[in-house]
Enzyme design. Structure first.
Site, PDB file in Angstrom:
ATOM      1  N   ASP A  17      -0.981  -3.183  -2.310  1.00 35.70           N
ATOM      2  CA  ASP A  17       0.043  -2.206  -1.980  1.00 35.70           C
ATOM      3  C   ASP A  17      -0.615  -0.839  -1.870  1.00 35.70           C
ATOM      4  OD1 ASP A  17       2.205  -0.435  -1.898  1.00 35.70           O
ATOM      5  OD2 ASP A  17       3.414  -1.649  -3.259  1.00 35.70           O
ATOM      6  N   CYS A  34       3.989   6.137  14.394  1.00 39.31           N
ATOM      7  CA  CYS A  34       4.337   5.847  15.786  1.00 39.31           C
ATOM      8  C   CYS A  34       5.837   6.067  15.953  1.00 39.31           C
ATOM      9  CB  CYS A  34       3.949   4.420  16.159  1.00 39.31           C
ATOM     10  SG  CYS A  34       4.155   4.089  17.929  1.00 39.31           S
ATOM     11  N   GLU A  92      -3.988  -3.542   3.058  1.00 38.79           N
ATOM     12  CA  GLU A  92      -2.810  -4.078   3.739  1.00 38.79           C
ATOM     13  C   GLU A  92      -2.038  -4.947   2.748  1.00 38.79           C
ATOM     14  OE1 GLU A  92       0.256  -5.209   5.656  1.00 38.79           O
ATOM     15  OE2 GLU A  92      -1.068  -3.714   6.563  1.00 38.79           O
ATOM     16  N   GLY A 150      -6.260  -2.465  14.302  1.00 36.50           N
ATOM     17  CA  GLY A 150      -6.869  -1.796  15.447  1.00 36.50           C
ATOM     18  C   GLY A 150      -7.582  -0.511  15.070  1.00 36.50           C
TER      19      GLY A 150
END
Length: 475
Positions: free
Chosen positions: A346, A416, A322, A302
């Site tokens: 990584d 988050c 990723e 995103g």
């Protein structure tokens, strides 16, 4: 969650709700069970979470489609499924007080049904007799029909009081153990309640923060630059422009997957807090070249898509890293058509040129405590013991980000999670050549950002996920 304190001298307090009286009645077995499809979907979701550690928000849409539920039926299934997952520890505490058997010894399908029934009794306006009856029918129609009588007896005991009565009976006294009391009352494991209290630093703010975790999050859309204007998207979906993100739209209702702009990639579902993190990473003041960016932990893509759309307007490129192959594939699909190269690697050693990137976004893997309202079962999956390993990974990734960014370049460290070990703790032990800059001016208009230089958003204050941001410049 630490086990609730049972006070046998104080029975459940009745607060006006009429529950069944007298000895529990065994359910009638002369009629065939009537299985409500909404509740069956909710039960199937609970089984998937328990048996194979499924993610509720990813599994439920398929179950709804398979059952062909829509409208009010789908809404009921969603509330019961997500609510039962979210309140699981609290429901188990009440069920254990009403059962003469250990919950751990019960067959899984029976325990799922008991949790679903208890949620209806304690958290909805469904009449007690209906909640008990439909749950017993689910058991009779399932793989353990012989447990129908036990289910009936337990749920009738649960329905003898409302939630406030059970909290009064089972939780520690509020004035003696606020953390323990709120953990049961708001259905949070004690270690999470403690972590939020430490981060907030204000006991008066703790209960609103926990309550916000228990309310379903609204749907936020992002209008991708170059694809669709925010106001145009808001008009198209009958939504409202976001308060702070220049690309955000609040969707009042409806399935975002049916929105044309979402289907063709001009827009996407993305929490406003995540949008603000990406925008801050892209707009922090920078001297010199500003055309080569990196997203060091990009899945599911995103933020990489928003950064890629911003770079497309200025002729730059983004390298998205990723480590997990299937998540890297998700990133590729998300950024299709944008100037983004996706690398399955990584982030601690991505194999890309060091010291070459003008901006590096590190949205680090974390406990996810900032998104509990979006992931109903997540609070019961994580453990205090997970934190140390994640912090070690976060520090290693931040070391890598410091190597990848050029001198004078910007690193945006994002999690988050409001857990202090994952936020201020990691930043406090950052590489020496990364100097903190004040992130607050990069979130113009957003209130209650504290003393800086880092930023912590909160669901109860800002209506976003609890995102943390530290902006660092390589000296």
């Amino acid at each position: 969650m630490t086990g609730p304190r049972h006070r046998p001298d104080r029975g459940p307090k009745h607060t006006g709700r009429k529950g069944p009286t007298g000895p529990p009645r065994r359910p009638s077995t002369t009629r065939p069970p009537e299985v409500d499809p909404s509740r069956q979907v909710a039960l199937d979701l609970l089984a998937a979470v328990r048996e194979r550690s499924a993610y509720a928000n990813l599994t439920l849409p398929g179950l709804l489609a398979e059952a062909r539920l829509s409208g009010r039926d789908a809404a009921l299934a969603t509330e019961l499924a997500y609510g039962s997952c979210r309140m699981l520890g609290q429901l188990d505490a009440v069920l254990q007080a009403c059962s003469d058997r250990e919950l751990a010894d019960l067959d899984g399908p029976v325990l799922d049904a008991l949790r679903l029934g208890a949620y209806q009794l304690l958290h909805t306006r469904i009449p007690s007799h209906a909640a008990v009856s439909v749950t017993v029918d689910l058991v009779r129609a399932g793989s353990r029909p012989g447990a129908a009588g036990f289910t009936n007896a337990v749920l009738r005991k649960v329905g003898a009081a409302d939630l406030a009565g059970w909290v009064e009976r089972l939780a520690p006294a509020r004035d003696e153990d606020l953390i323990g009391y709120l953990s049961l009352a708001t259905a949070h494991p004690r270690w999470i309640t403690t972590a939020l209290a430490d981060s907030l630093g204000d006991a008066n703010d703790l209960e609103p923060a926990l309550a916000a975790d228990d309310r379903p999050a609204g749907v936020h859309l992002v209008a991708r630059p170059g694809g669709i204007d925010r106001d145009e998207l808001a008009a198209e979906v009958d939504g409202t422009p976001a308060r702070w993100s220049p690309y955000g739209v609040y969707l009042p209702q409806g399935d975002p997957g049916r929105i044309e702009a979402v289907r063709d990639g001009r827009a996407a579902v993305q929490d406003e807090g995540s949008q603000l993190m990406a925008v801050a990473a892209a707009t922090a003041p920078l001297d010199g070249r500003d055309e080569r960016w990196m997203d060091l932990a990009a899945g599911p893509g995103g933020k990489a898509a928003l950064l890629g759309a911003l770079l497309a307007e200025r002729g730059g490129e983004l390298d998205a890293v990723e480590i997990t192959p299937h998540r890297a594939d998700l990133v590729r699909r998300t950024v299709r058509g944008l100037p983004v190269r996706v690398h399955t690697a990584d982030g601690r050693d991505p194999g890309l040129p060091e010291g070459e990137y003008d901006r590096v976004l590190l949205d680090a893997p974390c406990t996810g405590l900032g998104a509990l309202r979006r992931r109903p079962e997540a609070r019961w999956r994580r453990d205090r013991g997970d934190v140390a390993g994640l912090v070690r990974l976060q520090r290693e990734l931040l070391d890598s980000a410091a190597r990848m960014v050029r001198p004078g370049g910007i690193v945006a460290y994002v999690t988050c999670s409001p857990h202090l070990s994952e936020t201020e703790g990691v930043i406090g032990r950052r590489p020496r050549d990364l100097e903190l800059i004040d992130a607050r001016p990069l979130l113009p208009g957003v209130p209650q950002l504290g003393d800086g230089p880092t930023v912590q958003l909160w669901p109860h204050r800002h209506g976003t996920d609890a995102m943390f941001l530290a902006l660092l410049r390589r000296a």
